[in-house]
Structure formats: C-alpha cells, structure tokens
Design an enzyme around this catalytic site. Structure first.
Site, PDB file in Angstrom:
ATOM      1  N   LYS A  10       0.832  -1.209   0.000  1.00 42.31           N
ATOM      2  CA  LYS A  10       0.000   0.000   0.000  1.00 42.31           C
ATOM      3  C   LYS A  10       0.872   1.268   0.000  1.00 42.31           C
ATOM      4  O   LYS A  10       2.089   1.209   0.185  1.00 42.31           O
ATOM      5  CB  LYS A  10      -0.972  -0.062   1.188  1.00 42.31           C
ATOM      6  CG  LYS A  10      -1.921  -1.278   1.076  1.00 42.31           C
ATOM      7  CD  LYS A  10      -3.223  -1.135   1.846  1.00 42.31           C
ATOM      8  CE  LYS A  10      -3.106  -1.341   3.308  1.00 42.31           C
ATOM      9  NZ  LYS A  10      -4.447  -1.483   3.974  1.00 42.31           N
ATOM     10  N   TYR A  50     -12.769  -2.128  -2.002  1.00 40.32           N
ATOM     11  CA  TYR A  50     -13.123  -2.018  -0.581  1.00 40.32           C
ATOM     12  C   TYR A  50     -14.638  -1.928  -0.372  1.00 40.32           C
ATOM     13  O   TYR A  50     -15.095  -1.324   0.588  1.00 40.32           O
ATOM     14  CB  TYR A  50     -12.434  -0.795   0.027  1.00 40.32           C
ATOM     15  CG  TYR A  50     -10.979  -1.026   0.405  1.00 40.32           C
ATOM     16  CD1 TYR A  50     -10.600  -2.107   1.218  1.00 40.32           C
ATOM     17  CD2 TYR A  50      -9.980  -0.154  -0.022  1.00 40.32           C
ATOM     18  CE1 TYR A  50      -9.270  -2.316   1.573  1.00 40.32           C
ATOM     19  CE2 TYR A  50      -8.640  -0.362   0.337  1.00 40.32           C
ATOM     20  CZ  TYR A  50      -8.293  -1.435   1.145  1.00 40.32           C
ATOM     21  OH  TYR A  50      -6.979  -1.643   1.505  1.00 40.32           O
ATOM     22  N   ASN A 113      -1.406   0.792   7.413  1.00 45.61           N
ATOM     23  CA  ASN A 113      -0.957  -0.539   7.832  1.00 45.61           C
ATOM     24  C   ASN A 113      -0.274  -1.349   6.720  1.00 45.61           C
ATOM     25  O   ASN A 113      -0.214  -2.574   6.767  1.00 45.61           O
ATOM     26  CB  ASN A 113      -2.099  -1.307   8.510  1.00 45.61           C
ATOM     27  CG  ASN A 113      -3.250  -1.584   7.569  1.00 45.61           C
ATOM     28  OD1 ASN A 113      -3.182  -1.260   6.383  1.00 45.61           O
ATOM     29  ND2 ASN A 113      -4.299  -2.188   8.090  1.00 45.61           N
ATOM     30  N   HIS A 116      -2.108  -5.045   1.986  1.00 41.50           N
ATOM     31  CA  HIS A 116      -3.421  -5.682   1.889  1.00 41.50           C
ATOM     32  C   HIS A 116      -3.238  -7.141   1.496  1.00 41.50           C
ATOM     33  O   HIS A 116      -2.401  -7.461   0.657  1.00 41.50           O
ATOM     34  CB  HIS A 116      -4.283  -5.000   0.812  1.00 41.50           C
ATOM     35  CG  HIS A 116      -5.522  -5.787   0.490  1.00 41.50           C
ATOM     36  ND1 HIS A 116      -6.669  -5.708   1.249  1.00 41.50           N
ATOM     37  CD2 HIS A 116      -5.767  -6.714  -0.473  1.00 41.50           C
ATOM     38  CE1 HIS A 116      -7.574  -6.541   0.757  1.00 41.50           C
ATOM     39  NE2 HIS A 116      -7.059  -7.167  -0.295  1.00 41.50           N
ATOM     40  N   GLU A 127     -10.802 -10.114  -6.034  1.00 45.24           N
ATOM     41  CA  GLU A 127      -9.800  -9.045  -6.000  1.00 45.24           C
ATOM     42  C   GLU A 127      -8.705  -9.260  -7.060  1.00 45.24           C
ATOM     43  O   GLU A 127      -8.232  -8.298  -7.667  1.00 45.24           O
ATOM     44  CB  GLU A 127      -9.183  -8.961  -4.604  1.00 45.24           C
ATOM     45  CG  GLU A 127     -10.202  -8.492  -3.559  1.00 45.24           C
ATOM     46  CD  GLU A 127      -9.693  -8.585  -2.124  1.00 45.24           C
ATOM     47  OE1 GLU A 127      -8.528  -9.007  -1.917  1.00 45.24           O
ATOM     48  OE2 GLU A 127     -10.459  -8.245  -1.207  1.00 45.24           O
TER      49      GLU A 127
HETATM   50  P1  DAT Z   1      -7.524  -5.914   6.570  1.00 46.80           P
HETATM   51  O1  DAT Z   1      -6.751  -4.926   5.723  1.00 46.80           O
HETATM   52  O2  DAT Z   1      -6.691  -6.461   7.695  1.00 46.80           O
HETATM   53  O3  DAT Z   1      -8.194  -6.985   5.764  1.00 46.80           O
HETATM   54  P2  DAT Z   1     -10.162  -4.741   6.876  1.00 46.80           P
HETATM   55  O4  DAT Z   1     -10.553  -5.445   5.631  1.00 46.80           O
HETATM   56  O5  DAT Z   1     -11.025  -4.910   8.063  1.00 46.80           O
HETATM   57  O6  DAT Z   1      -8.673  -5.087   7.314  1.00 46.80           O
HETATM   58  O7  DAT Z   1     -10.072  -3.164   6.576  1.00 46.80           O
HETATM   59  C1  DAT Z   1      -9.515  -2.702   5.369  1.00 46.80           C
HETATM   60  C2  DAT Z   1      -8.644  -1.522   5.678  1.00 46.80           C
HETATM   61  O8  DAT Z   1      -9.448  -0.458   6.187  1.00 46.80           O
HETATM   62  C3  DAT Z   1      -7.594  -1.770   6.754  1.00 46.80           C
HETATM   63  O9  DAT Z   1      -6.435  -2.375   6.241  1.00 46.80           O
HETATM   64  C4  DAT Z   1      -7.354  -0.391   7.263  1.00 46.80           C
HETATM   65  C5  DAT Z   1      -8.715   0.265   7.155  1.00 46.80           C
HETATM   66  N1  DAT Z   1      -9.426   0.174   8.448  1.00 46.80           N
HETATM   67  C6  DAT Z   1     -10.040  -0.922   8.955  1.00 46.80           C
HETATM   68  N2  DAT Z   1     -10.584  -0.655  10.147  1.00 46.80           N
HETATM   69  C7  DAT Z   1     -10.326   0.641  10.394  1.00 46.80           C
HETATM   70  C8  DAT Z   1     -10.611   1.551  11.463  1.00 46.80           C
HETATM   71  N3  DAT Z   1     -11.291   1.136  12.525  1.00 46.80           N
HETATM   72  N4  DAT Z   1     -10.148   2.822  11.370  1.00 46.80           N
HETATM   73  C9  DAT Z   1      -9.463   3.242  10.301  1.00 46.80           C
HETATM   74  N5  DAT Z   1      -9.143   2.450   9.248  1.00 46.80           N
HETATM   75  C10 DAT Z   1      -9.578   1.174   9.298  1.00 46.80           C
HETATM   76 MG    MG Z   2      -9.752  -6.914   4.428  1.00 47.32          MG
END
Ligand code: DAT
Ligand code: MG
Length: 150
Positions: A10, A50, A113, A116, A127
C-alpha cells in the site's frame, strides 16, 4: 491446497521504501509470485475493491489513502496462501499485530498498515480479477520450487 491471493503493497509502504522488504517477506515464506505490477488505483477501483467497507466512518480516508500514491499489486501462490499471507501481514491494527509480522514490525496505526491481503477464497478470486488480467499471471514449474504440497 494451492491457492492464489491478492497482495497490495500500500502507499505508505511504497513511500517509505519498504516495497522490496515487503515482497521479500512473502518470497522467504516460500510463496511464489505469479503476477506483479505497479498500479495507480482509481477512485472507482478503490471503491470496488473495498466495497465491504462502504458506509463505515473510515471509508473516505481509506479511498483517499489507497489512491494517493501508486501501489504494488501482486498475486501470490502457494499452499494455503490466503491464510499464510494474512499471518505474514499481521492483524489489521498494527498495535495488535505480532512482532515478526509485516504490520507488527513496520506499522503503528490502522490507517497506515502497509499491506493488503485477501481474507478468503471468494475475496481472493474477486480481487485478483480487479487488478490482473489472466494473461498477466504466470505459472512456472512447481517441481523447481521449495513447496511441499500435501
Ligand atoms: P484488513 O486490511 O486487515 O483486511 P479490513 O478489511 O477490516 O482489514 O479493513 C480494510 C482496511 O481499512 C484496513 O487495512 C485499514 C482500514 N481500516 C479498517 N478498520 C479501520 C478503522 N477502525 N479505522 C481506520 N481504518 C480502518
Ligand atoms: Mg480486508
């Protein structure tokens, strides 16, 4: 069970010069890269990718972030690659990510973070199709790799 999964290096990881380090983590885990390219993620692609997060409070900042700087997209293949990659990446919030994982070693906040990884077989299939055409994915002889496939 050999699987394919979508990995994105990312914007924060690309900007911080962690692309090589990130790719190396998956290679050293014993996974095979079968597709790799740099992509300028459009707003439309970000929203589709997303889509499960539409309506959440962080959705707009997530889209702004992923479209801010080119990402490095790759398709990684190997035994149980989806789960193996998620473990290699670490928990969504770097604060909770195990040291030794990418997020646990290089991350500090959930909004930055680094990586992905698809979270299920269904998500991986969807995806991968969003980011790669079939002709951009390359198989090579498994007998010369290090995998032990049950
Ligand atoms: P992952 O990337 O571990 O699959 P996810 O699919 O739940 O996590 O969320 C996608 C992305 O969205 C994640 O990498 C970072 C962002 N995100 C998730 N939860 C968040 C939050 N509570 N606050 C801010 N960004 C968040
Ligand atoms: Mg995810």
């Amino acid at each position: 069970m050999v699987e394919r999964t979508l990995i994105l290096v990312k914007p924060d990881a690309v900007q911080r010069g962690l692309t090589g380090e990130t790719i190396a983590r998956f290679e050293r885990r014993g996974l095979q890269i079968v597709g790799l390219k740099m992509v300028n993620v459009s707003s439309a692609l970000a929203r589709t990718h997303y889509r499960e997060h539409v309506g959440k409070p962080f959705f707009k900042s997530l889209v702004d972030y992923i479209t801010s700087v080119p990402v490095v997209a790759m398709v990684v293949e190997g035994p149980k690659a989806i789960e193996l990659c998620r473990t290699t990446i670490g928990a969504t919030d770097p604060l909770a990510a195990t040291p030794g994982s990418i997020r646990g070693d290089f991350g500090a906040t959930v909004g930055r973070n680094l990586v992905h990884g698809s979270d299920s077989a269904r998500a991986a299939k969807r995806e991968i199709k969003l980011f790669f055409r079939a002709a951009e994915l390359h198989r090579y002889n498994r007998s010369v790799t290090r995998w032990i496939v049950e």
